[in-house]
Design a protein around this motif. Sequence first.
Motif, PDB file in Angstrom:
ATOM      1  N   VAL A  12     -48.280  20.725  16.557  1.00  0.00           N
ATOM      2  CA  VAL A  12     -46.950  21.338  16.421  1.00  0.00           C
ATOM      3  C   VAL A  12     -46.768  21.903  15.025  1.00  0.00           C
ATOM      4  CG1 VAL A  12     -44.474  20.939  16.576  1.00  0.00           C
ATOM      5  CG2 VAL A  12     -46.014  19.726  18.101  1.00  0.00           C
ATOM      6  N   VAL A  13     -47.161  21.099  14.043  1.00  0.00           N
ATOM      7  CA  VAL A  13     -46.996  21.504  12.654  1.00  0.00           C
ATOM      8  C   VAL A  13     -47.866  22.729  12.353  1.00  0.00           C
ATOM      9  CG1 VAL A  13     -47.404  20.782  10.275  1.00  0.00           C
ATOM     10  CG2 VAL A  13     -46.378  19.185  11.893  1.00  0.00           C
ATOM     11  N   LEU A  16     -46.492  25.888  14.020  1.00  0.00           N
ATOM     12  CA  LEU A  16     -45.280  26.306  13.332  1.00  0.00           C
ATOM     13  C   LEU A  16     -45.610  27.035  12.036  1.00  0.00           C
ATOM     14  CD1 LEU A  16     -42.291  26.118  13.762  1.00  0.00           C
ATOM     15  CD2 LEU A  16     -42.302  23.884  12.649  1.00  0.00           C
ATOM     16  N   MET A  17     -46.567  26.487  11.278  1.00  0.00           N
ATOM     17  CA  MET A  17     -46.937  27.128  10.004  1.00  0.00           C
ATOM     18  C   MET A  17     -47.568  28.494  10.262  1.00  0.00           C
ATOM     19  SD  MET A  17     -48.057  24.270   7.207  1.00  0.00           S
ATOM     20  CE  MET A  17     -49.350  23.426   8.055  1.00  0.00           C
ATOM     21  N   GLU A  19     -46.921  30.419  12.738  1.00  0.00           N
ATOM     22  CA  GLU A  19     -45.856  31.340  13.140  1.00  0.00           C
ATOM     23  C   GLU A  19     -44.989  31.769  11.955  1.00  0.00           C
ATOM     24  OE1 GLU A  19     -42.685  31.607  16.789  1.00  0.00           O
ATOM     25  OE2 GLU A  19     -44.068  29.897  16.720  1.00  0.00           O
ATOM     26  N   ILE A  20     -44.686  30.788  11.080  1.00  0.00           N
ATOM     27  CA  ILE A  20     -43.841  31.098   9.912  1.00  0.00           C
ATOM     28  C   ILE A  20     -44.535  32.116   9.005  1.00  0.00           C
ATOM     29  CG2 ILE A  20     -42.886  30.137   7.770  1.00  0.00           C
ATOM     30  CD1 ILE A  20     -42.442  27.497   9.328  1.00  0.00           C
ATOM     31  N   ALA A  23     -44.653  35.482  10.603  1.00  0.00           N
ATOM     32  CA  ALA A  23     -43.374  36.180  10.519  1.00  0.00           C
ATOM     33  C   ALA A  23     -43.234  36.942   9.203  1.00  0.00           C
ATOM     34  CB  ALA A  23     -42.229  35.180  10.676  1.00  0.00           C
ATOM     35  N   HIS A 106     -38.682  27.875   6.103  1.00  0.00           N
ATOM     36  CA  HIS A 106     -39.588  29.006   6.294  1.00  0.00           C
ATOM     37  C   HIS A 106     -39.796  29.738   4.966  1.00  0.00           C
ATOM     38  CE1 HIS A 106     -38.648  29.445  10.906  1.00  0.00           C
ATOM     39  NE2 HIS A 106     -38.878  28.192  10.532  1.00  0.00           N
ATOM     40  N   ALA A 107     -38.666  29.952   4.267  1.00  0.00           N
ATOM     41  CA  ALA A 107     -38.713  30.731   3.032  1.00  0.00           C
ATOM     42  C   ALA A 107     -39.578  30.038   1.968  1.00  0.00           C
ATOM     43  CB  ALA A 107     -37.294  30.943   2.503  1.00  0.00           C
TER      44      ALA A 107
ATOM     45  N   ASN B 150     -43.493  14.812   8.964  1.00  0.00           N
ATOM     46  CA  ASN B 150     -44.231  15.697   9.867  1.00  0.00           C
ATOM     47  C   ASN B 150     -43.361  16.130  11.053  1.00  0.00           C
ATOM     48  OD1 ASN B 150     -46.704  16.796   9.268  1.00  0.00           O
ATOM     49  ND2 ASN B 150     -47.833  14.921   9.673  1.00  0.00           N
ATOM     50  N   PHE B 153     -40.350  18.157   9.936  1.00  0.00           N
ATOM     51  CA  PHE B 153     -40.663  19.551   9.626  1.00  0.00           C
ATOM     52  C   PHE B 153     -40.712  20.369  10.913  1.00  0.00           C
ATOM     53  CE2 PHE B 153     -44.294  22.593   9.447  1.00  0.00           C
ATOM     54  CZ  PHE B 153     -43.606  23.616   8.828  1.00  0.00           C
ATOM     55  N   ALA B 154     -41.257  19.760  11.984  1.00  0.00           N
ATOM     56  CA  ALA B 154     -41.316  20.465  13.270  1.00  0.00           C
ATOM     57  C   ALA B 154     -39.900  20.782  13.751  1.00  0.00           C
ATOM     58  CB  ALA B 154     -42.060  19.613  14.300  1.00  0.00           C
ATOM     59  N   GLU B 160     -35.012  26.581  12.807  1.00  0.00           N
ATOM     60  CA  GLU B 160     -34.804  27.780  11.983  1.00  0.00           C
ATOM     61  C   GLU B 160     -35.149  29.039  12.779  1.00  0.00           C
ATOM     62  OE1 GLU B 160     -36.363  27.134   7.971  1.00  0.00           O
ATOM     63  OE2 GLU B 160     -35.942  29.242   7.514  1.00  0.00           O
ATOM     64  N   PHE B 161     -36.228  28.967  13.586  1.00  0.00           N
ATOM     65  CA  PHE B 161     -36.597  30.110  14.440  1.00  0.00           C
ATOM     66  C   PHE B 161     -35.505  30.395  15.475  1.00  0.00           C
ATOM     67  CE2 PHE B 161     -41.232  29.714  13.351  1.00  0.00           C
ATOM     68  CZ  PHE B 161     -41.370  31.019  12.911  1.00  0.00           C
TER      69      PHE B 161
END
Lengths: 130, 354
Positions: A12-13, A16-17, A19-20, A23, A106-107, B150, B153-154, B160-161
């Motif tokens: 998941v992590v 997500l990274m 995707e971020i 983006a 994200h930023a 962890n 953060f998920a 946020e998305f």
Amino acid sequence: MSRILVIDDEPVVRCLMVEILGAALHDVAGVDDVEQALALLELEEFDLVVCDIVMPGCSGLELLGAIHARRPSLPVVLVTGAGTYENLSQALARGAAGLVTKPFSHAELQAAAADAIRRAERSARELRER
Amino acid sequence: METQADLDQHVDGAFLRALLDTVPTALSVVEAGTRRVLSANRAFLELVGLELDQVLGATPPYPWWAAGETARPAGDGARYGRVYLRPDGVEVPVELALHDIRGAGGAVTSHLAVITDLSERRRLERQLAQSGKLAAIGELAAGVAHEINNPLFAILGLVEFVLADVEPGSKSHERLKLVHETALEIKEIVRALLDFARESSDEQRVVALDDVVRETVDLVRRTSANRGVEIEQSLGEGTFLVHGSPNQLKQIFLNLLANARQALPNGGVVTLRLESDGDWVSASVSDTGPGIAPDELPRIFEPFYTTRRAEGGTGLGLSVSLGIAEAHGGTLTASEAPGGGAAFTLRLPRRTHA
């Protein structure tokens, strides 16, 4: 557009990274362990590695050493779940280009990546000009 | 042999009593069977806080036994713990070792009791256990923080998305913002725990007492135990350097804050003030509770003394804190706060530089 390699054993992590950073218009690849990362680094060119500091088998700090032995100029941003001073000082002492502490926005991740890439480009340029 | 013979000439009751009185260990001799006290040395009288004539001839239950103590078998080598109660109300945990004394015919005529005061040992044991617990929290915290951060953060990253996809101002947007804020609150709790536990050793060094106070207050504010109580900090200007173990100093403030909170079951204000006074740094913790009753004041620093036994009070918080303060070359005192509540003041020698 820069090419970034993301290494994290948590799916998941990692997704997500990826995707971020995607983006922020980077071309991002994600792998879940250090062997795959080192194999991929042999085959393809990357501008930045983003790697979790705690992973089974091999720590991000060890990976940092392994990457710098092969590609000394490739910047590595470490990601940690526990932002202790010990982590920070170890990461910086081993030449990490940055350290971001989970959970980050994200930023924050995008800024850390952009900053590491910019500094690596600048030192490469300075090397060429000498 | 001549020497022993010379000595025998001098040995009589008075000589033996004088000899026993010089021994720093508490000793008493009781008659076999009846357990009537035949003799007791000076150290024993000091331990129980009585005069010799109050002790001689006493039979069980002795007036210096705490409530609930009963007679035990008195065989040679018997060893057991008891609690003594002094006339001033102080309870003293002791260990007794009994030895048979035989008369001319070889029969056991009396027993000698050797009594060891355990209060200091108990205090040190508790203090060790407390600081051990804190060190264990330190070791756990980094691991726990990683495990929590962890998935956190998920949650934050995904929200946020989704927030970016949802129409601003809509109900879903508001709800997602709440999820986001709540997750950020978890992040702060984990950070406070990490900050607090960063020092996992009892190593002594120069430390800013204002940092110690800030980190402790930060953690206490984030625990449910603090609901309804407001903590105000007045940390003055600059830094307040002292030499000591950050971990142990945090423990003092944790204990004082816990006490203040317990004095405020219906809420109130706890004020933490740091001041520099000459060669000393003083930190005071005061509350708006009912204060300390005058008859309790002399006893509150005693180990095991508590006014909250029923609520699970151990009577150790203040005695452990006092022990830490003194080990740091400082003092810990209690007084009345301006509004009538309780005030505790920790004073430590000030360091001017690291």
